[in-house]
Motif scaffolding. Structure first.
Motif, mmCIF file in Angstrom:
data_model
loop_
_atom_site.group_PDB
_atom_site.id
_atom_site.type_symbol
_atom_site.label_atom_id
_atom_site.label_comp_id
_atom_site.label_asym_id
_atom_site.label_seq_id
_atom_site.Cartn_x
_atom_site.Cartn_y
_atom_site.Cartn_z
ATOM 1 N N ASP A 106 -59.271 2.813 27.415
ATOM 2 C CA ASP A 106 -59.718 3.649 28.531
ATOM 3 C C ASP A 106 -60.771 4.652 28.078
ATOM 4 N N ILE A 107 -60.548 5.269 26.914
ATOM 5 C CA ILE A 107 -61.513 6.242 26.402
ATOM 6 C C ILE A 107 -62.807 5.545 25.968
ATOM 7 N N ILE A 108 -62.683 4.384 25.341
ATOM 8 C CA ILE A 108 -63.877 3.618 24.938
ATOM 9 C C ILE A 108 -64.715 3.281 26.176
ATOM 10 N N ASN A 109 -64.060 2.803 27.229
ATOM 11 C CA ASN A 109 -64.767 2.450 28.464
ATOM 12 C C ASN A 109 -65.359 3.681 29.147
ATOM 13 N N TRP A 110 -64.613 4.792 29.138
ATOM 14 C CA TRP A 110 -65.113 6.042 29.713
ATOM 15 C C TRP A 110 -66.385 6.481 28.983
ATOM 16 N N GLN A 168 -67.917 5.681 15.242
ATOM 17 C CA GLN A 168 -68.480 4.323 15.212
ATOM 18 C C GLN A 168 -67.982 3.488 16.381
ATOM 19 N N LYS A 169 -66.692 3.603 16.700
ATOM 20 C CA LYS A 169 -66.148 2.838 17.833
ATOM 21 C C LYS A 169 -66.784 3.264 19.151
ATOM 22 N N LEU A 170 -67.147 4.542 19.246
ATOM 23 C CA LEU A 170 -67.763 5.055 20.473
ATOM 24 C C LEU A 170 -69.294 5.035 20.401
ATOM 25 N N ASP A 171 -69.818 4.701 19.221
ATOM 26 C CA ASP A 171 -71.259 4.649 18.971
ATOM 27 C C ASP A 171 -71.934 5.989 19.308
ATOM 28 N N ILE A 172 -71.390 7.063 18.688
ATOM 29 C CA ILE A 172 -71.938 8.403 18.884
ATOM 30 C C ILE A 172 -71.995 9.148 17.553
ATOM 31 N N GLN A 173 -72.740 10.239 17.519
ATOM 32 C CA GLN A 173 -72.849 11.050 16.306
ATOM 33 C C GLN A 173 -71.614 11.935 16.161
ATOM 34 N N TYR A 174 -71.428 12.451 14.941
ATOM 35 C CA TYR A 174 -70.251 13.293 14.706
ATOM 36 C C TYR A 174 -70.534 14.360 13.662
ATOM 37 N N LYS A 175 -69.686 15.370 13.705
ATOM 38 C CA LYS A 175 -69.677 16.432 12.706
ATOM 39 C C LYS A 175 -68.204 16.740 12.457
#
Length: 172
Positions: free
Chosen positions: A47-51, A79-86
């Motif tokens: 659900d979170i991945i799709n959101w 990586q699973k969400l394909d976003i940057q992180y800190k």
């Protein structure tokens, strides 16, 4: 007390809609990881991945800001969400929030901070002059020791916030 209240309180991340973000002129969501995106056992729901895909598809930028020192855990979620992180952000200090603002070059008033903790996510976001969205922890029964002791205090603040919001709704 004002710095401890969120701008918005929802049950879960997936309750954040594009309409809410457009109404509040939000272009970037800074997301917490533990008990916001993943549970205690590091499970990230479909659900979170799709959101997240939906939000990105609507032009909303997503960025993770986590207090954990466990880089691998944060990296895997990112990586699973394909976003940057800190990671190791030291919230509620402003430094991590401000660094993401600088990286993305998005105005403070167009950034929302999303998390399950008042004393880190909400306080840090409010101090950084960002819109704040408090959500309930994914799993309230299982928490890290350094978070668990704060939950009763946070629950009291949440209760006061909800009562205040209800009172404001009834004012004509």
């Amino acid at each position: 007390m004002k710095n401890l209240y969120p701008n918005l309180y929802l049950k879960k991340v997936e309750d954040i809609t594009i309409e809410m973000l457009i109404k509040n002129k939000i272009k970037l969501l800074i997301l917490d990881v533990d008990n916001t995106l993943i549970d205690y056992n590091k499970n990230l729901s479909e659900d979170i991945i799709n959101w997240a895909k939906t939000m990105k598809g609507q032009g909303i930028k997503l960025h993770i800001l986590s207090n954990t020192g466990n880089k691998e855990k944060v990296k895997q979620v990112a990586q699973k969400l394909d976003i940057q992180y800190k990671y190791f952000a030291m919230k509620p200090l402003k430094k991590g929030f401000k660094s993401i603002q600088k990286i993305t070059n998005i105005k403070l008033e167009n950034i929302a901070v999303v998390g399950d903790q008042i004393f880190t996510d909400i306080l840090g976001g409010n101090r950084s002059k960002m819109f704040t969205i408090l959500i309930d922890p994914i799993n309230e029964e299982k928490d890290y020791w350094y978070t668990a002791w704060k939950r009763p205090i946070e629950n009291k603040i949440k209760k006061n916030y909800v009562a205040k919001e209800e009172k404001n709704k009834n004012v004509y």
